[in-house]
Design a protein around this motif. Structure first.
Motif, PDB file in Angstrom:
ATOM      1  N   PHE A  79       0.839  -1.203   0.000  1.00  0.00           N
ATOM      2  CA  PHE A  79       0.000   0.000   0.000  1.00  0.00           C
ATOM      3  C   PHE A  79       0.873   1.251   0.000  1.00  0.00           C
ATOM      4  CE2 PHE A  79      -2.068   3.428   2.373  1.00  0.00           C
ATOM      5  CZ  PHE A  79      -3.142   3.682   1.524  1.00  0.00           C
ATOM      6  N   LEU A  80       1.903   1.259   0.851  1.00  0.00           N
ATOM      7  CA  LEU A  80       2.788   2.424   0.919  1.00  0.00           C
ATOM      8  C   LEU A  80       3.525   2.637  -0.391  1.00  0.00           C
ATOM      9  CD1 LEU A  80       4.252   2.097   4.533  1.00  0.00           C
ATOM     10  CD2 LEU A  80       2.591   3.766   3.688  1.00  0.00           C
ATOM     11  N   SER A  81       3.957   1.541  -1.021  1.00  0.00           N
ATOM     12  CA  SER A  81       4.630   1.642  -2.306  1.00  0.00           C
ATOM     13  C   SER A  81       3.693   2.215  -3.368  1.00  0.00           C
ATOM     14  CB  SER A  81       5.144   0.274  -2.738  1.00  0.00           C
ATOM     15  OG  SER A  81       5.739   0.354  -4.007  1.00  0.00           O
ATOM     16  N   LEU A  82       2.477   1.703  -3.417  1.00  0.00           N
ATOM     17  CA  LEU A  82       1.499   2.209  -4.381  1.00  0.00           C
ATOM     18  C   LEU A  82       1.182   3.670  -4.107  1.00  0.00           C
ATOM     19  CD1 LEU A  82      -0.337   1.674  -6.779  1.00  0.00           C
ATOM     20  CD2 LEU A  82      -2.070   0.850  -5.190  1.00  0.00           C
ATOM     21  N   GLN A  83       1.028   4.012  -2.840  1.00  0.00           N
ATOM     22  CA  GLN A  83       0.733   5.398  -2.480  1.00  0.00           C
ATOM     23  C   GLN A  83       1.888   6.315  -2.897  1.00  0.00           C
ATOM     24  OE1 GLN A  83       0.349   6.324   1.763  1.00  0.00           O
ATOM     25  NE2 GLN A  83      -1.536   7.416   1.262  1.00  0.00           N
ATOM     26  N   SER A  84       3.113   5.892  -2.662  1.00  0.00           N
ATOM     27  CA  SER A  84       4.279   6.680  -3.073  1.00  0.00           C
ATOM     28  C   SER A  84       4.310   6.854  -4.587  1.00  0.00           C
ATOM     29  CB  SER A  84       5.575   6.009  -2.606  1.00  0.00           C
ATOM     30  OG  SER A  84       5.644   5.969  -1.206  1.00  0.00           O
ATOM     31  N   LYS A  85       4.006   5.786  -5.309  1.00  0.00           N
ATOM     32  CA  LYS A  85       3.969   5.872  -6.774  1.00  0.00           C
ATOM     33  C   LYS A  85       2.911   6.871  -7.232  1.00  0.00           C
ATOM     34  CE  LYS A  85       5.700   1.234  -7.708  1.00  0.00           C
ATOM     35  NZ  LYS A  85       5.401  -0.093  -8.238  1.00  0.00           N
ATOM     36  N   GLU A  86       1.748   6.820  -6.598  1.00  0.00           N
ATOM     37  CA  GLU A  86       0.670   7.756  -6.947  1.00  0.00           C
ATOM     38  C   GLU A  86       1.107   9.195  -6.675  1.00  0.00           C
ATOM     39  OE1 GLU A  86      -2.124   7.093  -8.449  1.00  0.00           O
ATOM     40  OE2 GLU A  86      -2.041   4.906  -8.349  1.00  0.00           O
ATOM     41  N   TRP A  87       1.752   9.430  -5.543  1.00  0.00           N
ATOM     42  CA  TRP A  87       2.227  10.779  -5.216  1.00  0.00           C
ATOM     43  C   TRP A  87       3.235  11.263  -6.242  1.00  0.00           C
ATOM     44  CZ3 TRP A  87       3.356   9.481   0.605  1.00  0.00           C
ATOM     45  CH2 TRP A  87       2.151   9.465   1.314  1.00  0.00           C
ATOM     46  N   LEU A  88       4.122  10.367  -6.666  1.00  0.00           N
ATOM     47  CA  LEU A  88       5.136  10.740  -7.648  1.00  0.00           C
ATOM     48  C   LEU A  88       4.514  11.039  -9.009  1.00  0.00           C
ATOM     49  CD1 LEU A  88       7.843   8.243  -6.435  1.00  0.00           C
ATOM     50  CD2 LEU A  88       8.134  10.738  -6.577  1.00  0.00           C
ATOM     51  N   VAL A  89       3.508  10.274  -9.402  1.00  0.00           N
ATOM     52  CA  VAL A  89       2.812  10.543 -10.662  1.00  0.00           C
ATOM     53  C   VAL A  89       2.129  11.906 -10.591  1.00  0.00           C
ATOM     54  CG1 VAL A  89       0.825   9.869 -12.083  1.00  0.00           C
ATOM     55  CG2 VAL A  89       2.473   8.147 -11.366  1.00  0.00           C
ATOM     56  N   LYS A  90       1.437  12.158  -9.496  1.00  0.00           N
ATOM     57  CA  LYS A  90       0.738  13.437  -9.324  1.00  0.00           C
ATOM     58  C   LYS A  90       1.738  14.591  -9.331  1.00  0.00           C
ATOM     59  CE  LYS A  90      -3.013  15.733  -8.615  1.00  0.00           C
ATOM     60  NZ  LYS A  90      -3.856  15.996  -9.774  1.00  0.00           N
ATOM     61  N   ALA A  91       2.865  14.415  -8.633  1.00  0.00           N
ATOM     62  CA  ALA A  91       3.896  15.451  -8.603  1.00  0.00           C
ATOM     63  C   ALA A  91       4.436  15.721 -10.009  1.00  0.00           C
ATOM     64  CB  ALA A  91       5.024  15.038  -7.662  1.00  0.00           C
TER      65      ALA A  91
END
Length: 183
Positions: free
Chosen positions: A8-20
């Protein structure tokens, strides 16, 4: 539980990076964005970035793979695949991701979407074979799929560059009409 939490944390980090990346691409050229800047904008450290991705291109690929998967998910909901339902699913997916696709176009990166879709062609071919509505083997061949992908690709670029004003249903109707003249 630890694995699920880490996933979950990995997916969340990936989502944050995509949004950024999306946020940064609104004001900067993609080529000028650094990993450090991207990580800072996402609120993660560089180590977290490199734990999830090897490069900025991997961030793009992650998003594009998700876009392709969205298209496949839409197709899977169809009982039978017709030109109209295939086109509607395609343009609905493009509409859903139009902001990101416009940013890719602005940075001359839109061909990456075609490359991503090409990677999914074998899966799409199998899906079309399973849900075919007529017995014309040429219409469902891998060559036909590549041909249709090229047409969808060019029409979608034109549509994105014109602001995506037509609805996915209207675009699907255009494709269906064009297909009826070409086959």
């Amino acid at each position: 539980m630890g694995n699920k939490s880490n996933s979950f944390l990995s997916l969340q980090s990936k989502e944050w990076l995509v949004k950024a990346l999306q946020i940064l691409m609104k004001t900067k050229n993609y080529s000028d964005i650094t990993i450090k800047e991207l990580a800072q904008k996402a609120g993660v450290d560089r180590k977290t970035f490199y734990r999830n991705f090897k490069s900025k291109e991997d961030v793009l690929r992650f998003y594009l793979d998700r876009t392709c998967q969205d298209y496949i998910d839409r197709l899977n909901k169809e009982h039978k695949l017709t030109t109209l339902s295939i086109a509607k699913a395609f343009f609905s997916t493009c509409k859903q991701h139009s902001d990101f696709l416009s940013l890719l176009d602005k940075n001359n990166l839109l061909p990456l979407l075609l490359i991503a879709f090409d990677d999914y062609l074998p899966m799409l071919h199998e899906m079309f074979e399973d849900k075919r509505i007529d017995d014309n083997p040429v219409y469902y061949s891998e060559y036909a799929l590549s041909f249709f992908t090229g047409g969808f690709w060019n029409i979608s670029i034109k549509w994105i560059r014109r602001g995506g004003n037509e609805t996915p249903e209207e675009m699907a109707q255009i494709v269906e009409t064009l297909m009826s003249y070409s086959i």
